[in-house]
Design a protein around this motif. Structure first.
Motif: not given
Length: 335
Positions: A160-164, A201-206
């Motif tokens: 959520e931090d990265m998406k923000n 944490r590749y899944d978060e980039v995906y």
């Protein structure tokens, strides 16, 4: 209006003390298509430095991205405006370097704690050029003990931090995001450890690509094989590789398929190209060592690798050494 996004399936990551113009020329002796990056260059260095030395490059290095680090919009604007006379294909802002020296000066990964400030820096960069402006960042940061004041105990390490962060940045028109799939630990780990200790944490980039599909997302971190590249390209737009290419540059021959071609260059042909490059350096009074130090990996995993490294490590090594090595390779196959 900004040019179309520079789309390239494979890029060579910016690496301090690695991706200078000599290494980039070496890459081009093997692969002419991958997207190249400069080392990270501070905006202040561009504003105050020897421009041809800092920003100059050979046409063969295109496509190439200039990566800068900046602490404020004013310096970022000036640096990009100065760089306009050089034929870079893209300008990139570094918001991923975990070095305490960089973060302590409010550059690099520490800026992930200040997305609005980053947005203003990028907005200034876009105002200074019609070229693509992109950002390279981490999936998050642990800023404890180094961020100032109220943020000194903060960790920005959730999806959520990265998406923000991404949502704020895209509001100023940034569409290309190069994301290193590890958090950066700003205190307690050095730059090498920050490439190895925090888990990938590749899944978060995906996920960010899936949730915001109009972004051009390039993934970075721990990628070493063509098989891994193929798997990542099923989820994101592009892949960035760093140390693996530096340590084993012949892996570049495996990337032809991403450009609809087959790369069949041999080590003999590469050394022949190296000889011409080094002869030019010698005529210009430039020490060949500045180039040869980047070629240690040419025989990675091959018989004669130690012999090759020892020969080119000689401070006096130049075109004559390369010619002798090429002769041995052709006639005796000793290396």
């Amino acid at each position: 209006m900004e040019k179309d996004i520079v789309q390239n399936k494979i890029s060579v990551a910016p690496m301090v003390d690695r991706t200078d113009r000599h290494f980039r020329n070496f890459v081009r002796m093997i692969n002419k298509d991958v997207l190249m990056y400069t080392e990270m260059i501070t905006a202040q260095a561009i504003i105050n430095g020897n421009l041809d030395y800092i920003l100059g490059f050979d046409k063969i290095e295109n496509p190439i991205v200039l990566q800068i680090a900046a602490t404020n919009p004013e310096d970022a604007y000036k640096a990009v405006k100065i760089a306009e006379k050089y034929d870079y294909d893209e300008i990139n802002l570094n918001v991923g370097c975990p070095s305490e020296r960089v973060s302590g000066n409010m550059m690099g990964a520490s800026l992930m704690a200040y997305p609005e400030k980053v947005a203003k820096i990028l907005e200034a960069m876009k105002a200074a050029t019609k070229k693509t402006v992109s950002i390279k960042h981490r999936i998050g940061i642990d800023g404890r003990k180094i961020l100032p004041d109220a943020l000194s105990k903060k960790v920005f390490d959730t999806y959520e931090d990265m998406k923000n962060f991404v949502e704020i940045i895209r509001k100023v028109g940034i569409k290309k995001f190069i994301i290193h799939a590890r958090i950066a630990v700003l205190a307690g780990l050095d730059t090498k450890q920050n490439r190895e200790v925090p888990p990938l944490r590749y899944d978060e980039v995906y996920k960010i690509k899936k949730e915001i599909p109009d972004l051009y997302v390039e993934i970075n971190g721990g990628i070493k094989t063509a098989e891994q590249i193929d798997n990542h390209l099923k989820e994101v737009d592009a892949v960035m590789i760093g140390r693996q290419i530096y340590d084993n540059p012949m892996i570049l021959t495996k990337f032809g398929k991403y450009y609809g071609k087959k790369i069949e260059v041999t080590r003999e042909e590469i050394i022949e190209r190296m000889i011409k490059y080094v002869e030019k350096m010698e005529l210009e009074g430039i020490r060949p060592h500045l180039f040869l130090r980047h070629t240690h990996g040419l025989f990675f995993g091959q018989r004669g690798s130690k012999f090759w490294k020892r020969a080119i490590n000689d401070p006096k090594a130049g075109s004559f050494v390369l010619k002798n090595l090429l002769k041995e390779l052709k006639n005796e196959r000793k290396i």
